[in-house]
Design an enzyme around this catalytic site. Structure first.
Site, PDB file in Angstrom:
ATOM      1  N   ASN A  11       0.792  -1.054  -0.078  1.00 52.21           N
ATOM      2  CA  ASN A  11       0.035  -0.118  -0.099  1.00 52.21           C
ATOM      3  C   ASN A  11       0.722   1.187   0.229  1.00 52.21           C
ATOM      4  OD1 ASN A  11       0.578  -0.582   2.618  1.00 52.21           O
ATOM      5  ND2 ASN A  11      -0.950   0.266   3.630  1.00 52.21           N
ATOM      6  N   PRO A  50       9.938  -7.400  -1.102  1.00 53.88           N
ATOM      7  CA  PRO A  50       8.825  -6.424  -1.004  1.00 53.88           C
ATOM      8  C   PRO A  50       7.326  -7.280  -1.510  1.00 53.88           C
ATOM      9  CG  PRO A  50      10.083  -6.247  -3.197  1.00 53.88           C
ATOM     10  CD  PRO A  50      10.730  -7.199  -2.350  1.00 53.88           C
ATOM     11  N   SER A  52      -0.453  -7.585   6.977  1.00 53.33           N
ATOM     12  CA  SER A  52      -1.867  -7.828   7.596  1.00 53.33           C
ATOM     13  C   SER A  52      -1.666  -8.712   9.151  1.00 53.33           C
ATOM     14  CB  SER A  52      -2.758  -8.648   6.828  1.00 53.33           C
ATOM     15  OG  SER A  52      -2.190  -9.918   6.374  1.00 53.33           O
ATOM     16  N   GLU A  60       4.423  -4.956  12.374  1.00 55.33           N
ATOM     17  CA  GLU A  60       3.747  -3.622  12.132  1.00 55.33           C
ATOM     18  C   GLU A  60       2.174  -3.966  11.265  1.00 55.33           C
ATOM     19  OE1 GLU A  60       4.103  -0.924  13.265  1.00 55.33           O
ATOM     20  OE2 GLU A  60       5.952  -1.054  14.050  1.00 55.33           O
ATOM     21  N   CYS A  68      -2.888   1.849   6.719  1.00 59.54           N
ATOM     22  CA  CYS A  68      -2.886   1.005   7.736  1.00 59.54           C
ATOM     23  C   CYS A  68      -3.408   2.171   8.801  1.00 59.54           C
ATOM     24  CB  CYS A  68      -1.895   0.549   8.184  1.00 59.54           C
ATOM     25  SG  CYS A  68      -0.400   1.620   8.421  1.00 59.54           S
ATOM     26  N   GLU A  77     -10.728  -4.687   9.575  1.00 59.44           N
ATOM     27  CA  GLU A  77     -10.274  -3.789   8.798  1.00 59.44           C
ATOM     28  C   GLU A  77     -10.767  -3.896   7.489  1.00 59.44           C
ATOM     29  OE1 GLU A  77      -6.211  -4.351   7.608  1.00 59.44           O
ATOM     30  OE2 GLU A  77      -5.607  -2.226   8.152  1.00 59.44           O
TER      31      GLU A  77
HETATM   32  P1  NAD Z   1       0.088  -9.271   3.474  1.00 53.98           P
HETATM   33  O1  NAD Z   1       0.089  -9.565   5.137  1.00 53.98           O
HETATM   34  O2  NAD Z   1      -0.740 -10.085   2.636  1.00 53.98           O
HETATM   35  O3  NAD Z   1       1.638  -9.283   2.893  1.00 53.98           O
HETATM   36  C1  NAD Z   1       2.681  -8.736   3.516  1.00 53.98           C
HETATM   37  C2  NAD Z   1       3.848  -9.157   3.129  1.00 53.98           C
HETATM   38  O4  NAD Z   1       4.064 -10.542   3.487  1.00 53.98           O
HETATM   39  C3  NAD Z   1       3.833  -9.514   1.466  1.00 53.98           C
HETATM   40  O5  NAD Z   1       5.475  -9.319   1.219  1.00 53.98           O
HETATM   41  C4  NAD Z   1       3.738 -11.024   1.498  1.00 53.98           C
HETATM   42  O6  NAD Z   1       4.415 -11.519   0.310  1.00 53.98           O
HETATM   43  C5  NAD Z   1       4.279 -11.438   2.675  1.00 53.98           C
HETATM   44  N1  NAD Z   1       3.830 -12.818   3.165  1.00 53.98           N
HETATM   45  C6  NAD Z   1       2.840 -13.301   2.865  1.00 53.98           C
HETATM   46  N2  NAD Z   1       2.861 -14.654   3.468  1.00 53.98           N
HETATM   47  C7  NAD Z   1       3.810 -14.969   4.083  1.00 53.98           C
HETATM   48  C8  NAD Z   1       4.572 -15.890   4.869  1.00 53.98           C
HETATM   49  N3  NAD Z   1       3.903 -17.001   5.155  1.00 53.98           N
HETATM   50  N4  NAD Z   1       5.770 -15.703   5.286  1.00 53.98           N
HETATM   51  C9  NAD Z   1       6.151 -14.439   5.454  1.00 53.98           C
HETATM   52  N5  NAD Z   1       5.924 -13.414   4.610  1.00 53.98           N
HETATM   53  C10 NAD Z   1       4.640 -13.556   3.955  1.00 53.98           C
HETATM   54  O7  NAD Z   1      -0.436  -7.637   3.518  1.00 53.98           O
HETATM   55  P2  NAD Z   1      -0.446  -6.692   2.411  1.00 53.98           P
HETATM   56  O8  NAD Z   1      -1.978  -6.945   1.923  1.00 53.98           O
HETATM   57  O9  NAD Z   1       0.793  -6.780   1.572  1.00 53.98           O
HETATM   58  O10 NAD Z   1      -0.678  -5.343   3.330  1.00 53.98           O
HETATM   59  C11 NAD Z   1      -1.756  -4.692   3.696  1.00 53.98           C
HETATM   60  C12 NAD Z   1      -1.715  -4.917   5.066  1.00 53.98           C
HETATM   61  O11 NAD Z   1      -0.799  -4.224   5.932  1.00 53.98           O
HETATM   62  C13 NAD Z   1      -3.044  -4.147   5.866  1.00 53.98           C
HETATM   63  O12 NAD Z   1      -3.472  -5.019   6.754  1.00 53.98           O
HETATM   64  C14 NAD Z   1      -2.236  -2.904   6.346  1.00 53.98           C
HETATM   65  O13 NAD Z   1      -3.134  -2.391   7.651  1.00 53.98           O
HETATM   66  C15 NAD Z   1      -1.074  -3.414   6.844  1.00 53.98           C
HETATM   67  N6  NAD Z   1       0.112  -2.141   6.901  1.00 53.98           N
HETATM   68  C16 NAD Z   1       0.445  -1.806   8.486  1.00 53.98           C
HETATM   69  C17 NAD Z   1       1.360  -1.152   8.352  1.00 53.98           C
HETATM   70  C18 NAD Z   1       1.831  -0.700   9.696  1.00 53.98           C
HETATM   71  O14 NAD Z   1       2.831  -0.062   9.681  1.00 53.98           O
HETATM   72  N7  NAD Z   1       1.095  -0.952  10.807  1.00 53.98           N
HETATM   73  C19 NAD Z   1       1.738  -0.135   7.393  1.00 53.98           C
HETATM   74  C20 NAD Z   1       1.449  -0.645   5.909  1.00 53.98           C
HETATM   75  C21 NAD Z   1       0.327  -1.773   5.850  1.00 53.98           C
END
Ligand code: NAD
Length: 493
Positions: free
Chosen positions: A141, A165, A216, A237, A271, A365
């Site tokens: 995002n 990434p 997430s 995070e 987020c 969310e």
């Molecule tokens: P996601 O959890 O789907 O993926 C995040 C990352 O994790 C990706 O790079 C993905 O490839 C990786 N991933 C997936 N499965 C994995 C595994 N089994 N082991 C290790 N890595 C794995 O999240 P998203 O859809 O990319 O991002 C959106 C979410 O991120 C939302 O919930 C948002 O609120 C949160 N977010 C939080 C912050 C913060 O600072 N708190 C900032 C930005 C986004």
């Protein structure tokens, strides 16, 4: 780029569905090799010292500034967000690089601690050491701002970094590695690896010294479990359900302006974006009226057309749609837009009113350009409802006189008073949440220290006759300690 023999995946332009790039899916063996190289480089990077590392990081930020048009276009291509928003994201990320580079030495300076009366012949110090290799796993995002908030602080502290990434924004990840390597004194200081979730999983168990994960809550739990198998510490995070509290004395124009932007900008995929509003019932009608007025002036569209873009991740549309429907089914009403506002890949602004607290739309969310406005009888009720969430990332409070008082009672990591999002851009303050929003911090001194460990050194400055840590200790010395303990009531420690 992928070769014929390596499995690969495509990233897409979410506004058109067209392929934006093809990248290799790295397997566990490849990830381990990259981590091994990063480990070799880490000794050299650490030895370089603070001022040389600062120079490298500041040169990197200069390269990024010089090419802001290029990286903003790439961010916009992979996420669908307007180029102006992408530029703002890059600017904030550059601010973090500068801050981490300039403050790492002072934050990691050896601390001298009082040894206590009984051990006053000792000096007690706490040194800070980099961990070695930090694995960073990022979301899509804010594909630049978010990972840079981990990468830069880890690098400034003297670690090398392996960055995975999101599969939706691999191009931005590769661009970060490429531009860093233009100024890096040697290879393997910042390496980007590409792939899907499994590649991220491989990084968790590759033997890195810490994982800094942003994504997430669902994935965070898997990441934490994977990291536990190798005792790898982790910063998480995660998501949020950020509340906005509007008091009777709030500047309503400003509160509405910031709240609608917070909820809808970046297609609601922030987020720390506003998801639910608790407004004092005495000003609720006016707040809703202004919010609807503003919503009529904004729309989703492709970059160059809309105020915000499409949903970057097509599967999120289903969640947004189901939350709108469940809000209505559970008794809420639409003040602006509704289920018909979802026209994949775009979602037009939706404002919902009076949605019961137990509705999925209020608890989970949504991550879309929707906002729920609920009336409250008092600020006490607003605080209690805000805190009832399983999330605890950020919050916004709008009040001329009660802002600090309300903020002090909120169970979350960050509060903006008469503002929104601002804490993310202030590099000197930590960013992170509590409860399902995760643990650990990025940004600021706390964020930098996440990528270090404390080493305590206690040294004898001069010898004293009283030697308690010895088999030669006498009974009268033991008696003296007990007398001192009674007298000082533990204050000699
Ligand atoms: P996601 O959890 O789907 O993926 C995040 C990352 O994790 C990706 O790079 C993905 O490839 C990786 N991933 C997936 N499965 C994995 C595994 N089994 N082991 C290790 N890595 C794995 O999240 P998203 O859809 O990319 O991002 C959106 C979410 O991120 C939302 O919930 C948002 O609120 C949160 N977010 C939080 C912050 C913060 O600072 N708190 C900032 C930005 C986004």
């Amino acid at each position: 780029m992928a070769t014929k023999r390596t499995p690969s995946f495509d990233s897409h332009n979410p506004a058109t569905g067209e392929v934006a790039g093809t990248y290799p899916i790295m397997n566990a063996k490849q990830v381990s090799e990259i981590v091994a190289h990063a480990r070799t480089a880490s000794a050299q990077w650490q030895k370089l010292g603070f001022s040389a590392r600062k120079k490298v990081l500041l040169s990197w930020s200069q390269v990024i500034i010089n090419r802001i048009d290029q990286i903003a276009a790439l961010i916009s291509l992979e996420t669908g967000k307007p180029v102006g928003d992408a530029k703002l994201e890059v600017s904030i990320a550059v601010g973090h690089i500068g801050w981490a580079a300039r403050h790492a030495e002072e934050i990691m300076r050896t601390a001298y601690r009082a040894p206590g009366l009984l051990l006053s012949n000792m000096s007690a110090t706490v040194q800070r050491s980099p961990l070695g290799v930090v694995g960073v796993i990022g979301p899509w995002n804010y594909p630049m701002f978010t990972p840079v908030g981990s990468i830069t602080y880890a690098l400034a502290a003297g670690n090398t970094v392996v960055f995975k990434p999101s599969e939706y924004t691999p191009g931005v990840g590769m661009w970060l590695e490429e531009t860093f390597n233009e100024v890096a004194p040697f290879a393997d200081v910042l390496t980007t690896i590409t792939g899907l979730g499994e590649t991220g999983g491989a990084l968790c168990t590759s033997g890195v010294d810490k994982i800094s994960f942003t994504g997430s809550t669902r994935t965070a739990k898997i990441v934490a479990a994977q990291c536990a198998t190798t005792m790898t510490p982790v910063v998480l995070e995660c998501g949020g359900k950020d509340p906005v509290i509007v008091a009777v004395d709030a500047n309503l124009e400003r509160a509405v302006d910031a709240t609608i932007w917070s909820a809808m900008a970046n297609a609601g995929q922030s987020c720390i974006g506003a998801e639910r509003v608790y407004v004092d019932e005495r000003v609720a009608d006016k707040f809703v009226e202004l919010a609807v007025q503003l919503a009529t002036t904004i729309h989703a569209g492709a970059p160059g057309d809309g105020n915000y873009g499409p949903a970057t991740m097509p599967s999120q549309i289903k969640v947004i749609q189901s939350h709108i429907k469940s809000a209505i089914k559970d008794g809420g009403t639409c003040a602006y837009g509704g289920p018909e506002s979802v026209k994949p890949p775009f979602v037009q602004p939706v404002i919902l009113l009076d949605v019961p607290e137990d509705s999925a739309a209020m608890r989970e969310e949504t991550f879309g350009p929707t906002i729920i406005i609920n009336r409250v009888k008092s600020m006490r009720e607003a605080i209690d409802l805000s805190n009832a969430s399983s999330y605890g990332l950020g919050a916004n409070v709008w009040s001329k006189r009660q802002g600090k008082k309300i903020a002090a009672e909120l169970a979350c990591g960050m509060v903006a008073i008469n503002s929104t999002f601002s804490f993310a851009a202030v590099a000197s303050v930590p960013f992170g949440g509590v409860k399902d929003s995760g643990y650990g911090r990025v940004h600021g001194p706390e964020g930098l220290l996440e990528y270090t460990y404390a080493r305590t050194v206690v040294r004898t400055r001069f010898n004293v006759p009283l030697n308690l840590l010895s088999f030669k200790r006498k009974a009268k010395e033991e008696k003296l300690v007990i007398t001192l303990t009674r007298w000082l009531k533990g204050r000699f420690g």
